[in-house]
Design a protein around this motif. Structure first.
Motif, PDB file in Angstrom:
ATOM      1  N   THR A  36       8.448  -3.876   5.714  1.00 56.11           N
ATOM      2  CA  THR A  36       7.703  -4.984   5.105  1.00 56.11           C
ATOM      3  C   THR A  36       7.574  -4.780   3.597  1.00 56.11           C
ATOM      4  O   THR A  36       8.168  -5.510   2.813  1.00 56.11           O
ATOM      5  CB  THR A  36       6.297  -5.098   5.725  1.00 56.11           C
ATOM      6  OG1 THR A  36       5.603  -3.856   5.554  1.00 56.11           O
ATOM      7  CG2 THR A  36       6.376  -5.456   7.195  1.00 56.11           C
ATOM      8  N   ASN A  63     -12.484  -1.873   2.456  1.00 54.34           N
ATOM      9  CA  ASN A  63     -11.282  -2.488   3.046  1.00 54.34           C
ATOM     10  C   ASN A  63     -10.492  -1.450   3.847  1.00 54.34           C
ATOM     11  O   ASN A  63      -9.907  -0.536   3.284  1.00 54.34           O
ATOM     12  CB  ASN A  63     -10.421  -3.094   1.928  1.00 54.34           C
ATOM     13  CG  ASN A  63      -9.374  -4.057   2.472  1.00 54.34           C
ATOM     14  OD1 ASN A  63      -9.337  -4.334   3.679  1.00 54.34           O
ATOM     15  ND2 ASN A  63      -8.520  -4.545   1.606  1.00 54.34           N
ATOM     16  N   HIS A  68      -0.128   4.512  10.332  1.00 52.88           N
ATOM     17  CA  HIS A  68       1.276   4.384  10.725  1.00 52.88           C
ATOM     18  C   HIS A  68       1.679   5.549  11.613  1.00 52.88           C
ATOM     19  O   HIS A  68       1.379   6.700  11.298  1.00 52.88           O
ATOM     20  CB  HIS A  68       2.165   4.335   9.479  1.00 52.88           C
ATOM     21  CG  HIS A  68       1.907   3.133   8.610  1.00 52.88           C
ATOM     22  ND1 HIS A  68       0.707   2.921   7.968  1.00 52.88           N
ATOM     23  CD2 HIS A  68       2.685   2.066   8.303  1.00 52.88           C
ATOM     24  CE1 HIS A  68       0.765   1.775   7.302  1.00 52.88           C
ATOM     25  NE2 HIS A  68       1.950   1.240   7.481  1.00 52.88           N
ATOM     26  N   ARG A 125       0.212   0.697  13.306  1.00 57.34           N
ATOM     27  CA  ARG A 125       1.546   0.108  13.455  1.00 57.34           C
ATOM     28  C   ARG A 125       2.632   1.165  13.371  1.00 57.34           C
ATOM     29  O   ARG A 125       2.428   2.255  12.827  1.00 57.34           O
ATOM     30  CB  ARG A 125       1.764  -1.031  12.469  1.00 57.34           C
ATOM     31  CG  ARG A 125       2.308  -0.684  11.101  1.00 57.34           C
ATOM     32  CD  ARG A 125       2.550  -1.992  10.338  1.00 57.34           C
ATOM     33  NE  ARG A 125       3.358  -1.802   9.133  1.00 57.34           N
ATOM     34  CZ  ARG A 125       4.684  -1.964   9.077  1.00 57.34           C
ATOM     35  NH1 ARG A 125       5.379  -2.287  10.159  1.00 57.34           N
ATOM     36  NH2 ARG A 125       5.342  -1.772   7.936  1.00 57.34           N
ATOM     37  N   SER A 185       2.750  -6.777   7.401  1.00 57.30           N
ATOM     38  CA  SER A 185       2.683  -6.948   8.857  1.00 57.30           C
ATOM     39  C   SER A 185       1.597  -7.944   9.254  1.00 57.30           C
ATOM     40  O   SER A 185       0.633  -8.174   8.528  1.00 57.30           O
ATOM     41  CB  SER A 185       2.403  -5.599   9.517  1.00 57.30           C
ATOM     42  OG  SER A 185       1.124  -5.116   9.122  1.00 57.30           O
TER      43      SER A 185
HETATM   44  O1  TXA Z   1       3.091  -4.274   6.329  1.00 64.46           O
HETATM   45  C1  TXA Z   1       2.024  -3.692   6.157  1.00 64.46           C
HETATM   46  O2  TXA Z   1       1.054  -3.843   6.921  1.00 64.46           O
HETATM   47  C2  TXA Z   1       1.903  -2.751   4.934  1.00 64.46           C
HETATM   48  C3  TXA Z   1       2.852  -1.581   5.158  1.00 64.46           C
HETATM   49  C4  TXA Z   1       2.699  -0.525   4.104  1.00 64.46           C
HETATM   50  O3  TXA Z   1       2.666  -1.058   6.437  1.00 64.46           O
HETATM   51  N1  TXA Z   1       0.551  -2.304   4.792  1.00 64.46           N
HETATM   52  C5  TXA Z   1      -0.427  -3.114   4.311  1.00 64.46           C
HETATM   53  O4  TXA Z   1      -1.663  -2.509   4.174  1.00 64.46           O
HETATM   54  O5  TXA Z   1      -0.238  -4.278   4.022  1.00 64.46           O
HETATM   55  P1  TXA Z   1      -2.843  -3.149   3.320  1.00 64.46           P
HETATM   56  O6  TXA Z   1      -3.896  -2.119   3.279  1.00 64.46           O
HETATM   57  O7  TXA Z   1      -2.326  -3.639   2.039  1.00 64.46           O
HETATM   58  O8  TXA Z   1      -3.356  -4.324   4.203  1.00 64.46           O
HETATM   59  C6  TXA Z   1      -4.006  -4.037   5.430  1.00 64.46           C
HETATM   60  C7  TXA Z   1      -4.753  -5.234   5.918  1.00 64.46           C
HETATM   61  C8  TXA Z   1      -5.971  -5.479   5.068  1.00 64.46           C
HETATM   62  O9  TXA Z   1      -6.127  -6.864   4.869  1.00 64.46           O
HETATM   63  C9  TXA Z   1      -7.097  -4.921   5.938  1.00 64.46           C
HETATM   64  O10 TXA Z   1      -8.307  -5.580   5.676  1.00 64.46           O
HETATM   65  C10 TXA Z   1      -6.581  -5.171   7.337  1.00 64.46           C
HETATM   66  O11 TXA Z   1      -5.199  -4.984   7.249  1.00 64.46           O
HETATM   67  N2  TXA Z   1      -7.128  -4.178   8.279  1.00 64.46           N
HETATM   68  C11 TXA Z   1      -6.782  -2.872   8.384  1.00 64.46           C
HETATM   69  N3  TXA Z   1      -7.534  -2.251   9.296  1.00 64.46           N
HETATM   70  C12 TXA Z   1      -8.401  -3.164   9.780  1.00 64.46           C
HETATM   71  C13 TXA Z   1      -9.468  -3.128  10.732  1.00 64.46           C
HETATM   72  N4  TXA Z   1      -9.797  -2.001  11.357  1.00 64.46           N
HETATM   73  N5  TXA Z   1     -10.146  -4.247  10.959  1.00 64.46           N
HETATM   74  C14 TXA Z   1      -9.813  -5.394  10.306  1.00 64.46           C
HETATM   75  N6  TXA Z   1      -8.830  -5.497   9.394  1.00 64.46           N
HETATM   76  C15 TXA Z   1      -8.137  -4.397   9.129  1.00 64.46           C
END
Ligand code: TXA
Ligand code: MG
Length: 356
Positions: A36, A63, A68, A125, A185
């Protein structure tokens, strides 16, 4: 920052990845490619390392991060020992892992608290990227990794974009070329009665609905693209370049008219330096007063995918080129990857998305 450029030499790649994995084991920050976007990784078991991710990205502390994993056996190390994934979870993992689907699960004790601020759920993921999975396997720990950009900036889909934002503040960068999908993702919460998409992404609503017996719905606040631009949900800008972003979708003729109007608007100051992203057949059919070096035609036959793949890189390029305004030919947000792309564009534009 140590940067490893991977190529055709397997021996070199393996040596580079084991060095990167040692850094991760030692609590350091290493950026790496996924299918991604590039992620900024740290051991998900190491609280200090995870806190450093937040510092490096200047990410708001509330946040949560996605964890992974390299394979399904590693999933157990992330979840509570007595937890058994539901049937729908298993169907989704079978169908879409490895791939751009983040599933939320109850979090196990081993995971550092900073990974999941304010929640007992953890996003997990398995990236569909051999380099990413090899790195995780070699490091032998689950890897917490947000997108490897400074918070608020477009996500990085190339190693250069990572270096631009974080080169001074991280320990390692694995460069294995540009990412394939280009948007992040899908984040999915599977409940008993329904599955809730918290962030649209690489795996679409239709694809999920094909696999499980539950209704698949969007989290209510997520997208209402026809709502006026100043709707409450539009108040933050994310994925944003320095230039103003304008997006139209609908009838090509109308999109052309709206673009032309903006470009010729007397009210707009004369310093306007516009960039444009649109399908190649649109740009060859309609004449627009945009400098040639700031026009980016993308293949019209797979335009949604092309826009997803190139969007973040183009936003950064236009900033470098000094564009003041970026005009984007948008896509139908109700279809396929269009939902994810238009969601990001809505944020990048601060809500300047119009259906015409
Ligand atoms: O494609 C992707 O998901 C990329 C690649 C690096 O894997 N990662 C990514 O991570 O986009 P980030 O941190 O930029 O975005 C993660 C999103 C955020 O909007 C966060 O709020 C949500 O996922 N998220 C993560 N864990 C969560 C949880 N336990 N509850 C609700 N939302 C969550
Ligand atoms: Mg991000």
């Amino acid at each position: 920052m140590q940067r490893w450029t991977l190529g055709d030499d397997d021996g070199h790649n393996r040596a580079a990845l084991s060095q990167a994995a040692s850094l991760l084991q030692g609590g350091k920050l290493v950026a790496f490619p996924t299918e991604t976007v590039y992620g900024l990784g740290a051991s998900a078991l190491d609280e200090a390392a995870v806190l450093n991710i937040f510092r490096a990205k200047q990410r708001p502390a509330d946040n949560p991060l996605i964890v992974h994993i390299a394979d399904e056996t590693q999933l157990a190390s992330v979840l509570p020992s007595d937890y058994e994934p539901s049937r729908a979870h298993k169907q989704l993992m079978d169908a879409f892992w490895p791939g751009p689907l983040t599933l939320l699960f109850p979090v196990g004790d081993a995971i550092a608290p900073a990974v999941h601020p304010g929640t007992d759920l953890v996003g997990v993921r398995m990236p569909d990227h051999t380099i990413a999975r090899t790195l995780i396997r070699l490091s032998d720990v689950p890897i917490a990794a947000p997108s490897a950009n400074t918070s608020g900036r477009p996500s990085p889909t190339t190693a250069d974009a990572v270096a631009e934002d974080l080169g001074e503040v991280i320990d390692g960068l694995v460069d294995a070329g540009p990412c394939g999908i280009g948007v992040e993702s899908t984040v999915l919460l599977v409940e008993e009665e329904r599955a809730l998409i918290l962030r649209p992404g690489g795996i679409t609503q239709e694809m999920i609905a094909d696999v499980i017996d539950l209704p698949v719905v969007y989290d209510a606040h997520l997208i209402d693209l026809d709502a006026p631009a100043l709707a409450p949900g539009m108040k933050y800008r994310h994925y944003a370049p320095d230039a103003r972003v304008h997006v139209w979708w609908g009838q090509p003729e109308e999109i052309y008219r709206a673009m032309l109007e903006l470009l010729l608007d007397d009210e707009v100051d004369h310093e306007l330096r516009a960039a444009i992203v649109a399908p190649d057949d649109f740009l060859s059919r309609y004449e627009l007063p945009v400098a040639r070096d700031l026009a980016r035609p993308l293949c019209h036959e797979a335009y949604d995918e092309a826009l997803a793949k190139h969007l973040y890189r183009l936003l950064r390029e236009f900033d470098h080129a000094g564009a003041t305004d970026i005009l984007i030919y948008g896509v139908n947000p109700a279809r396929g990857l269009g939902t994810a792309v238009m969601n990001r564009l809505q944020k990048a534009s601060g809500g300047r998305v119009l259906r015409v």
